[in-house]
Design an enzyme around this catalytic site. Structure first.
Site, PDB file in Angstrom:
ATOM      1  NE  ARG A   1      -4.859   6.407  -4.591  1.00 37.73           N
ATOM      2  CZ  ARG A   1      -4.766   5.125  -4.246  1.00 37.73           C
ATOM      3  NH1 ARG A   1      -4.578   4.193  -5.139  1.00 37.73           N
ATOM      4  NH2 ARG A   1      -4.891   4.749  -2.994  1.00 37.73           N
TER       5      ARG A   1
ATOM      6  CE  LYS B   1      -1.420   4.847  -0.572  1.00 35.66           C
ATOM      7  NZ  LYS B   1      -2.627   4.125  -0.281  1.00 35.66           N
ATOM      8  CG  ASN B   2      -1.264   2.566   2.962  1.00 33.41           C
ATOM      9  OD1 ASN B   2      -2.101   3.200   2.315  1.00 33.41           O
ATOM     10  ND2 ASN B   2      -0.547   1.590   2.416  1.00 33.41           N
TER      11      ASN B   2
ATOM     12  NE  ARG C   1      -8.356  -2.861  -1.587  1.00 33.02           N
ATOM     13  CZ  ARG C   1      -7.528  -1.815  -1.539  1.00 33.02           C
ATOM     14  NH1 ARG C   1      -7.302  -1.111  -2.621  1.00 33.02           N
ATOM     15  NH2 ARG C   1      -6.944  -1.470  -0.422  1.00 33.02           N
TER      16      ARG C   1
ATOM     17  CB  CYS D   1      -9.999  -0.950  -6.670  1.00 32.27           C
ATOM     18  SG  CYS D   1      -8.728  -1.703  -5.696  1.00 32.27           S
TER      19      CYS D   1
HETATM   20  C1  UD1 Z   1      -3.345  -7.623   5.471  1.00 29.15           C
HETATM   21  C2  UD1 Z   1      -2.848  -6.682   4.424  1.00 29.15           C
HETATM   22  O1  UD1 Z   1      -1.777  -6.891   3.887  1.00 29.15           O
HETATM   23  N1  UD1 Z   1      -3.603  -5.631   4.138  1.00 29.15           N
HETATM   24  C3  UD1 Z   1      -3.275  -4.719   3.068  1.00 29.15           C
HETATM   25  C4  UD1 Z   1      -4.550  -4.128   2.511  1.00 29.15           C
HETATM   26  O2  UD1 Z   1      -5.241  -3.419   3.514  1.00 29.15           O
HETATM   27  P1  UD1 Z   1      -6.818  -3.237   3.337  1.00 29.15           P
HETATM   28  O3  UD1 Z   1      -7.268  -2.644   4.608  1.00 29.15           O
HETATM   29  O4  UD1 Z   1      -7.152  -2.577   2.066  1.00 29.15           O
HETATM   30  O5  UD1 Z   1      -7.274  -4.701   3.165  1.00 29.15           O
HETATM   31  P2  UD1 Z   1      -7.450  -5.739   4.320  1.00 29.15           P
HETATM   32  O6  UD1 Z   1      -6.246  -5.800   5.180  1.00 29.15           O
HETATM   33  O7  UD1 Z   1      -8.737  -5.423   4.968  1.00 29.15           O
HETATM   34  O8  UD1 Z   1      -7.578  -7.075   3.496  1.00 29.15           O
HETATM   35  C5  UD1 Z   1      -6.891  -8.257   3.855  1.00 29.15           C
HETATM   36  C6  UD1 Z   1      -7.640  -9.452   3.319  1.00 29.15           C
HETATM   37  O9  UD1 Z   1      -8.880  -9.575   3.985  1.00 29.15           O
HETATM   38  C7  UD1 Z   1      -9.947  -9.638   3.068  1.00 29.15           C
HETATM   39  N2  UD1 Z   1     -11.071  -8.868   3.679  1.00 29.15           N
HETATM   40  C8  UD1 Z   1     -10.843  -7.599   4.104  1.00 29.15           C
HETATM   41  C9  UD1 Z   1     -11.864  -6.866   4.676  1.00 29.15           C
HETATM   42  C10 UD1 Z   1     -13.129  -7.443   4.792  1.00 29.15           C
HETATM   43  O10 UD1 Z   1     -14.073  -6.839   5.300  1.00 29.15           O
HETATM   44  N3  UD1 Z   1     -13.319  -8.703   4.329  1.00 29.15           N
HETATM   45  C11 UD1 Z   1     -12.312  -9.455   3.775  1.00 29.15           C
HETATM   46  O11 UD1 Z   1     -12.506 -10.584   3.382  1.00 29.15           O
HETATM   47  C12 UD1 Z   1      -9.424  -8.970   1.813  1.00 29.15           C
HETATM   48  O12 UD1 Z   1     -10.098  -9.414   0.669  1.00 29.15           O
HETATM   49  C13 UD1 Z   1      -7.975  -9.367   1.838  1.00 29.15           C
HETATM   50  O13 UD1 Z   1      -7.789 -10.614   1.269  1.00 29.15           O
HETATM   51  O14 UD1 Z   1      -4.252  -3.292   1.421  1.00 29.15           O
HETATM   52  C14 UD1 Z   1      -3.479  -2.160   1.752  1.00 29.15           C
HETATM   53  C15 UD1 Z   1      -3.257  -1.402   0.460  1.00 29.15           C
HETATM   54  O15 UD1 Z   1      -2.673  -2.221  -0.486  1.00 29.15           O
HETATM   55  C16 UD1 Z   1      -2.184  -2.618   2.393  1.00 29.15           C
HETATM   56  O16 UD1 Z   1      -1.464  -1.507   2.803  1.00 29.15           O
HETATM   57  C17 UD1 Z   1      -2.429  -3.577   3.553  1.00 29.15           C
HETATM   58  O17 UD1 Z   1      -1.186  -4.057   4.027  1.00 29.15           O
HETATM   59  C1  PEP Z   2      -3.354  -0.125  -2.788  1.00 29.40           C
HETATM   60  C2  PEP Z   2      -2.891   0.794  -1.962  1.00 29.40           C
HETATM   61  O1  PEP Z   2      -3.624   1.730  -1.357  1.00 29.40           O
HETATM   62  P1  PEP Z   2      -5.209   1.933  -1.344  1.00 29.40           P
HETATM   63  O2  PEP Z   2      -5.739   0.893  -0.425  1.00 29.40           O
HETATM   64  O3  PEP Z   2      -5.341   3.298  -0.760  1.00 29.40           O
HETATM   65  O4  PEP Z   2      -5.711   1.777  -2.730  1.00 29.40           O
HETATM   66  C3  PEP Z   2      -1.448   0.869  -1.608  1.00 29.40           C
HETATM   67  O5  PEP Z   2      -1.076   1.662  -0.718  1.00 29.40           O
HETATM   68  O6  PEP Z   2      -0.646   0.142  -2.216  1.00 29.40           O
END
Ligand code: UD1
Ligand code: PEP
Length: 427
Positions: free
Chosen positions: A405, A22-23, A128, A123
Site C-alpha cells: 500500500r 503516497k499521502n 479515525r 482501522c
Molecule cells: C495530524 C496527523 O498527524 N494526521 C495523520 C493522519 O491523517 P488523517 O487524515 O487520517 O487523520 P487526521 O489528521 O484527520 O486525524 C488527526 C486527529 O484528529 C482526530 N479526528 C480526525 C478527523 C475527524 O473528523 N475527527 C477527529 O476527531 C483523529 O482521531 C486524530 O486524533 O493519519 C495519516 C495516516 O497515518 C497521517 O499521514 C497524518 O499525518
Molecule cells: C496509516 C497510513 O495511511 P492510511 O491513512 O492511508 O491508512 C499511513 O500512511 O501511515
C-alpha cells in the site's frame, strides 16, 4: 500469500530513489474530480492504494491513463479526465480497502452537488472519525445524513457557499476535504487551525495550478476565494517524506550509508532532529540526502504531533530503530489511540518494550533476532522490515499487502543497497 524474507545483519550501502508520496498522491487524485479538463500527475508512486484510487475514479466515471510506465521505472504519469461523471457514489467495497476514499466527498459535492460515500470505519491503528470533515462541509452549506453506513451529502440549490471553520483539532483529512470543496464554493472560506502537513501544501499548490485562489498555504489559516471552475494542469507529486524517513532508519540500524535520492530535509520537519538524536546522521548531497549512523544509536524521548512535529507515520520505524539503541526511549503517540500493533511483534524479535497508555518505553537491547512476524498496518510492517534488516538470522514478514500500500518496490530498493531480502510465496 506473499511474504518478505530477510536475512539480517548487512549494512546498507548505495542509493535509494525516493518515490512520490503516497499521502500526497491520495489527495491529488480526488482533486482531478474538480475539473472537466485533464489533470496529469507525474511522479505518482506505483502502489496498491494508487491503483485502488484509480479504480474509484473510474467507478465515478473519470478515465485514467498511465503513460511512460516501463516496469523498470519508478513512478508513473497518470492523466485523469473527469469530463463527465457517471456516478456520485463511493461504494463500501472500495472505501473499506482504502480510507483515503473519503477524500472524494468534498470534490463530488463541489462539482456535482451530491455525494454518497461509504463511511470509513475504524482501522487497525484506531478509531479515525470523520465528524470534522462533515462539520467543515456543513459550514459550506452542505446537508449531510448518515444512513445505512453511508454519508449522503447534498449542496444547497445554487451550490456550496464559503464559510468560516475553526477546527477544534488539527485534521489532515478534514482540511483536505474542505479545501477541495471550498475552491469551487461561492465566496470566501476561512479555515482556522488547518493542518499544515507538506502533503496539504502539495494539494493546495496543485489546486492553484488548476486555477484555485488560496492564500495562507502552509499556515494554519487557509483563505480560499471560490472560483466558478478549475482547469486542467500537470503537477508532480512531492517526494515521500515517510518513505525517506523509513529508509533513513534502515540505513542507520544496519550501520550503513545510503543516499536517499530526491529526499529533502525540509520535508522531514522535526522528525529529522528526533532521528538525529537517535543517532542518524543526515548530510545534504547533490540530488538528495546522505544518511548513516553517527556515533552509535541512543535512546530518545519523543511525542508524535501534527506538522511540524514528529510524524505519527514515523513512530513505528523510529521504535524499531531504538530497540537496539544505548539506553531507554519513551515514545508517545498522540494522534492515534492504537498505533502500537508492532510492539508485540518487535518483542518476538527480542525487543524490550512496555506500553502504558499512550506511551511506550523501549529499553535498548544489544541485538534483535530474526523471527516470523506479522503486522496489521503499513508502518508497523515497515518497522518489522527495519528490525529484520538488523536482526541476527532470518525474519519472515507476513501480510505483505500492507507494505504494498505504501512502499514502492520495497524489496528491489533494499536489494539494490545490499540487503538480503526477497519476496517469497507463503501460506
Ligand atoms: C495530524 C496527523 O498527524 N494526521 C495523520 C493522519 O491523517 P488523517 O487524515 O487520517 O487523520 P487526521 O489528521 O484527520 O486525524 C488527526 C486527529 O484528529 C482526530 N479526528 C480526525 C478527523 C475527524 O473528523 N475527527 C477527529 O476527531 C483523529 O482521531 C486524530 O486524533 O493519519 C495519516 C495516516 O497515518 C497521517 O499521514 C497524518 O499525518
Ligand atoms: C496509516 C497510513 O495511511 P492510511 O491513512 O492511508 O491508512 C499511513 O500512511 O501511515
Amino acid at each position: 500469500m506473499d511474504q518478505i524474507r530477510i536475512s539480517g545483519g548487512r549494512p546498507l550501502k548505495g542509493k535509494i530513489p525516493v518515490s512520490g508520496a503516497k499521502n500526497a498522491a491520495l489527495t491529488l487524485l480526488p482533486a482531478a474530480l474538480l475539473t472537466d479538463e485533464p489533470l496529469t500527475l507525474r511522479n505518482l508512486p506505483r502502489l496498491a492504494d494508487v491503483d485502488t484510487f484509480g479504480h474509484l475514479l473510474n467507478v465515478l466515471g473519470a478515465s485514467t491513463q498511465t503513460q511512460g510506465s516501463r516496469p523498470e521505472d519508478f513512478g508513473r504519469v497518470m492523466t485523469i479526465s473527469a469530463s463527465r461523471m457517471t456516478s456520485t457514489t463511493a461504494p463500501y467495497d472500495i472505501v473499506r480497502k482504502m480510507r483515503a476514499s473519503i477524500l472524494v466527498l468534498g470534490p463530488l459535492l463541489a462539482r456535482e452537488g451530491v455525494a454518497t460515500v461509504s463511511q470509513p470505519g475504524g482501522c487497525a491503528i484506531g478509531n479515525r472519525p470523520i465528524d470534522l470533515h462533515l462539520k467543515g462541509l456543513e459550514a459550506l452549506g452542505a446537508e449531510i445524513e448518515l444512513t445505512s453506513g453511508y454519508v449522503r451529502a447534498k449542496a444547497p440549490k445554487g451550490g456550496l457557499t464559503g464559510g468560516h471553520i475553526i477546527f477544534p483539532v488539527v485534521s489532515v483529512g478534514a482540511t483536505e476535504n474542505v479545501l477541495m470543496a471550498a475552491v469551487l464554493a461561492k465566496g470566501q472560506t476561512v479555515m482556522e487551525n488547518a493542518a499544515r502537513e507538506p502533503e496539504i501544501v502539495d494539494l493546495a499548490n496543485c489546486l492553484v495550478a488548476m486555477g484555485a485562489r488560496i492564500s495562507g498555504i502552509g499556515t494554519e489559516r487557509l483563505v480560499i476565494d471560490g472560483v466558478d471552475r478549475l482547469h486542467g494542469a500537470t503537477y508532480a507529486v512531492m517526494p515521500d517524506r515517510i518513505e525517506a524517513g523509513s529508509y533513513a532508519c534502515a540505513a542507520a540500524i544496519t550501520g550503513g550509508e545510503v543516499v536517499l535520492l530526491g529526499a529533502d530535509r525540509a520535508l522531514l520537519g522535526s522528525t529529522l532532529p528526533v532521528l538525529e538524536a537517535a543517532g542518524v546522521s543526515f548530510e545534504d548531497v547533490k540530488g538528495g540526502l546522505k544518511v548513516s549512523r553517527a556515533n552509535g544509536l541512543h535512546g530518545v524521548t519523543a511525542t508524535t504531533a501534527p506538522w511540524p512535529g514528529l510524524a505519527t507515520d514515523m513512530q513505528a520505524q523510529l521504535m524499531a530503530l531504538v530497540t537496539v539503541a544505548d539506553g531507554a526511549s519513551v515514545l508517545t503517540e498522540t494522534i492515534f489511540e492504537n498505533r502500537y500493533m508492532h510492539v508485540p511483534e518487535l518483542a518476538r524479535m527480542g525487543a524490550d518494550i512496555t506500553v502504558t497508555g499512550r506511551s511506550a518505553v523501549v529499553r535498548g537491547v544489544p541485538k534483535l533476532h530474526g523471527a516470523p512476524v506479522m503486522a496489521t498496518d503499513l508502518r508497523a510492517s515497515m518497522s518489522l522490515v527495519i528490525a529484520g534488516l538488523a536482526a541476527e538470522g532470518e525474519t519472515i514478514v507476513r501480510r505483505v499487502y500492507h507494505l504494498d500500500r505504501g512502499y514502492e518496490r520495497l524489496e528491489e530498493k533494499l536489494q539494490a543497497v545490499g540487503a538480503d531480502i526477497e519476496r517469497v510465496d507463503g501460506d
